[in-house]
Design a protein around this motif. Sequence first.
Motif, PDB file in Angstrom:
ATOM      1  N   THR A  61      -6.216   7.736   0.083  1.00  0.00           N
ATOM      2  CA  THR A  61      -6.450   8.955   0.850  1.00  0.00           C
ATOM      3  C   THR A  61      -7.796   8.821   1.560  1.00  0.00           C
ATOM      4  OG1 THR A  61      -7.632  10.073  -0.937  1.00  0.00           O
ATOM      5  CG2 THR A  61      -5.223  10.306  -0.907  1.00  0.00           C
ATOM      6  N   GLU A  62      -8.122   9.817   2.359  1.00  0.00           N
ATOM      7  CA  GLU A  62      -9.416   9.808   3.043  1.00  0.00           C
ATOM      8  C   GLU A  62     -10.571   9.921   2.058  1.00  0.00           C
ATOM      9  OE1 GLU A  62      -9.387  12.776   6.100  1.00  0.00           O
ATOM     10  OE2 GLU A  62      -7.681  11.873   7.101  1.00  0.00           O
ATOM     11  N   ASN A  63     -10.287  10.387   0.854  1.00  0.00           N
ATOM     12  CA  ASN A  63     -11.309  10.571  -0.176  1.00  0.00           C
ATOM     13  C   ASN A  63     -11.432   9.335  -1.077  1.00  0.00           C
ATOM     14  OD1 ASN A  63     -13.287  12.299  -1.073  1.00  0.00           O
ATOM     15  ND2 ASN A  63     -12.015  13.175  -2.669  1.00  0.00           N
ATOM     16  N   SER A  64     -10.898   8.216  -0.627  1.00  0.00           N
ATOM     17  CA  SER A  64     -10.912   6.989  -1.417  1.00  0.00           C
ATOM     18  C   SER A  64     -11.987   6.035  -0.924  1.00  0.00           C
ATOM     19  CB  SER A  64      -9.566   6.269  -1.312  1.00  0.00           C
ATOM     20  OG  SER A  64      -8.511   7.058  -1.768  1.00  0.00           O
ATOM     21  N   TYR A  65     -12.605   5.352  -1.868  1.00  0.00           N
ATOM     22  CA  TYR A  65     -13.450   4.203  -1.538  1.00  0.00           C
ATOM     23  C   TYR A  65     -12.615   2.972  -1.805  1.00  0.00           C
ATOM     24  CZ  TYR A  65     -17.641   7.063  -1.159  1.00  0.00           C
ATOM     25  OH  TYR A  65     -18.563   7.973  -0.754  1.00  0.00           O
ATOM     26  N   ILE A  66     -12.574   2.076  -0.842  1.00  0.00           N
ATOM     27  CA  ILE A  66     -11.727   0.890  -0.916  1.00  0.00           C
ATOM     28  C   ILE A  66     -12.610  -0.342  -1.106  1.00  0.00           C
ATOM     29  CG2 ILE A  66      -9.962  -0.483   0.258  1.00  0.00           C
ATOM     30  CD1 ILE A  66      -9.116   2.433  -0.162  1.00  0.00           C
ATOM     31  N   ILE A  83       0.822  -1.212   0.000  1.00  0.00           N
ATOM     32  CA  ILE A  83       0.000   0.000   0.000  1.00  0.00           C
ATOM     33  C   ILE A  83       0.853   1.259   0.000  1.00  0.00           C
ATOM     34  CG2 ILE A  83      -1.683   1.319   1.364  1.00  0.00           C
ATOM     35  CD1 ILE A  83      -3.038  -1.351   1.982  1.00  0.00           C
ATOM     36  N   GLU A  84       1.935   1.279   0.749  1.00  0.00           N
ATOM     37  CA  GLU A  84       2.760   2.487   0.807  1.00  0.00           C
ATOM     38  C   GLU A  84       3.520   2.737  -0.494  1.00  0.00           C
ATOM     39  OE1 GLU A  84       5.192   2.495   4.320  1.00  0.00           O
ATOM     40  OE2 GLU A  84       3.473   2.956   5.603  1.00  0.00           O
ATOM     41  N   LYS A  85       3.811   1.694  -1.248  1.00  0.00           N
ATOM     42  CA  LYS A  85       4.489   1.873  -2.538  1.00  0.00           C
ATOM     43  C   LYS A  85       3.663   2.730  -3.485  1.00  0.00           C
ATOM     44  CE  LYS A  85       6.983  -2.440  -2.907  1.00  0.00           C
ATOM     45  NZ  LYS A  85       7.071  -3.689  -3.637  1.00  0.00           N
ATOM     46  N   THR A  86       2.362   2.546  -3.457  1.00  0.00           N
ATOM     47  CA  THR A  86       1.511   3.255  -4.412  1.00  0.00           C
ATOM     48  C   THR A  86       1.159   4.662  -3.955  1.00  0.00           C
ATOM     49  OG1 THR A  86      -0.515   2.443  -3.389  1.00  0.00           O
ATOM     50  CG2 THR A  86       0.460   1.107  -5.144  1.00  0.00           C
ATOM     51  N   ILE A 127      -9.031   5.162   7.237  1.00  0.00           N
ATOM     52  CA  ILE A 127     -10.181   5.033   6.344  1.00  0.00           C
ATOM     53  C   ILE A 127     -11.374   4.605   7.191  1.00  0.00           C
ATOM     54  CG2 ILE A 127     -11.140   3.840   4.340  1.00  0.00           C
ATOM     55  CD1 ILE A 127      -8.756   5.623   3.633  1.00  0.00           C
ATOM     56  N   THR A 128     -12.479   5.317   7.062  1.00  0.00           N
ATOM     57  CA  THR A 128     -13.670   4.944   7.819  1.00  0.00           C
ATOM     58  C   THR A 128     -14.302   3.706   7.194  1.00  0.00           C
ATOM     59  OG1 THR A 128     -15.051   6.430   6.518  1.00  0.00           O
ATOM     60  CG2 THR A 128     -14.116   7.310   8.556  1.00  0.00           C
ATOM     61  N   LEU A 129     -14.947   2.911   8.020  1.00  0.00           N
ATOM     62  CA  LEU A 129     -15.488   1.633   7.553  1.00  0.00           C
ATOM     63  C   LEU A 129     -16.605   1.801   6.535  1.00  0.00           C
ATOM     64  CD1 LEU A 129     -15.393  -0.431  10.840  1.00  0.00           C
ATOM     65  CD2 LEU A 129     -13.850  -0.560   8.896  1.00  0.00           C
ATOM     66  N   ASP A 130     -17.254   2.958   6.493  1.00  0.00           N
ATOM     67  CA  ASP A 130     -18.297   3.158   5.485  1.00  0.00           C
ATOM     68  C   ASP A 130     -17.708   3.320   4.085  1.00  0.00           C
ATOM     69  OD1 ASP A 130     -17.277   5.703   6.270  1.00  0.00           O
ATOM     70  OD2 ASP A 130     -19.036   6.679   5.410  1.00  0.00           O
ATOM     71  N   LEU A 147      -5.886  -6.720   6.791  1.00  0.00           N
ATOM     72  CA  LEU A 147      -5.987  -5.631   5.824  1.00  0.00           C
ATOM     73  C   LEU A 147      -6.974  -4.564   6.309  1.00  0.00           C
ATOM     74  CD1 LEU A 147      -5.262  -4.375   3.128  1.00  0.00           C
ATOM     75  CD2 LEU A 147      -6.906  -5.902   2.031  1.00  0.00           C
ATOM     76  N   ILE A 148      -8.106  -4.984   6.809  1.00  0.00           N
ATOM     77  CA  ILE A 148      -9.099  -4.029   7.310  1.00  0.00           C
ATOM     78  C   ILE A 148      -8.524  -3.256   8.490  1.00  0.00           C
ATOM     79  CG2 ILE A 148     -11.415  -3.766   8.288  1.00  0.00           C
ATOM     80  CD1 ILE A 148     -12.065  -6.488   6.800  1.00  0.00           C
ATOM     81  N   ASP A 149      -7.828  -3.950   9.397  1.00  0.00           N
ATOM     82  CA  ASP A 149      -7.179  -3.282  10.535  1.00  0.00           C
ATOM     83  C   ASP A 149      -6.207  -2.213  10.049  1.00  0.00           C
ATOM     84  OD1 ASP A 149      -8.471  -4.919  12.391  1.00  0.00           O
ATOM     85  OD2 ASP A 149      -6.755  -6.270  12.652  1.00  0.00           O
ATOM     86  N   TYR A 150      -5.394  -2.562   9.064  1.00  0.00           N
ATOM     87  CA  TYR A 150      -4.395  -1.624   8.542  1.00  0.00           C
ATOM     88  C   TYR A 150      -5.073  -0.395   7.925  1.00  0.00           C
ATOM     89  CZ  TYR A 150      -0.399   0.267   6.084  1.00  0.00           C
ATOM     90  OH  TYR A 150       0.600   1.109   5.640  1.00  0.00           O
ATOM     91  N   LEU A 151      -6.095  -0.626   7.121  1.00  0.00           N
ATOM     92  CA  LEU A 151      -6.785   0.500   6.476  1.00  0.00           C
ATOM     93  C   LEU A 151      -7.419   1.425   7.506  1.00  0.00           C
ATOM     94  CD1 LEU A 151      -8.490  -1.440   3.557  1.00  0.00           C
ATOM     95  CD2 LEU A 151      -6.593   0.198   3.353  1.00  0.00           C
TER      96      LEU A 151
END
Length: 187
Positions: A122-127, A115-118, A152-155, A142-146
């Motif tokens: 951002t906070e404006n991202s949908y994952i 993830i850090e390579k790319t 990143i909010t869970l929504d 992965l969810i913990d890291y995000l």
Amino acid sequence: MKLKIYKISHPLIRLMLNRMTTEYLSEINTKYYERYIGFLVIYEIFRKYMIIKVLHIKLLEGSKKVETIDIRTKYIILTNTSDTYSMITDIQCIISNLTIIHTEYDDINRIKNYIEKTNKITENSYIFIIEKNTTNYKIINLIDYLKNTNKITLDKISIGNIFSNSKVLKKIGEKYPELKVYTTKIE
């Protein structure tokens, strides 16, 4: 378990799933079905998140209405591309502000490296975490890291897959009940 699970049961998906689970299929046919089921799962996820803007372009003789994606919103697919290439191959051609990041999430260090390579999240991202099969608890790493590192909010995080394991979904639901999962079959 309060996890929001959306079971996608389009008749075409049901037919393909039935063939995948009851018939012997060659590897080529399996990939073919995974491709279309994966595309339909991703389609279903994006229906809820995609923001379309209407632009009015003035022409010499009138105007023209054009619908386009809001470029301020970023869409990120995190997936192990070696497993899901057939599922995600068509979607990037359609969505211009979609980034697909190959991610393996066996441990936190691997997640961090990918993830850090790319530097795209951002906070404006949908994952969207896309898997063929959600059958182990490593997805929680992965969810913990995000959530904890990228804030990143869970929504803004969703999981999409073809097959889900009910025990794994229960564990995810206990830890992150507000997360959304899009699947075609729960085993």
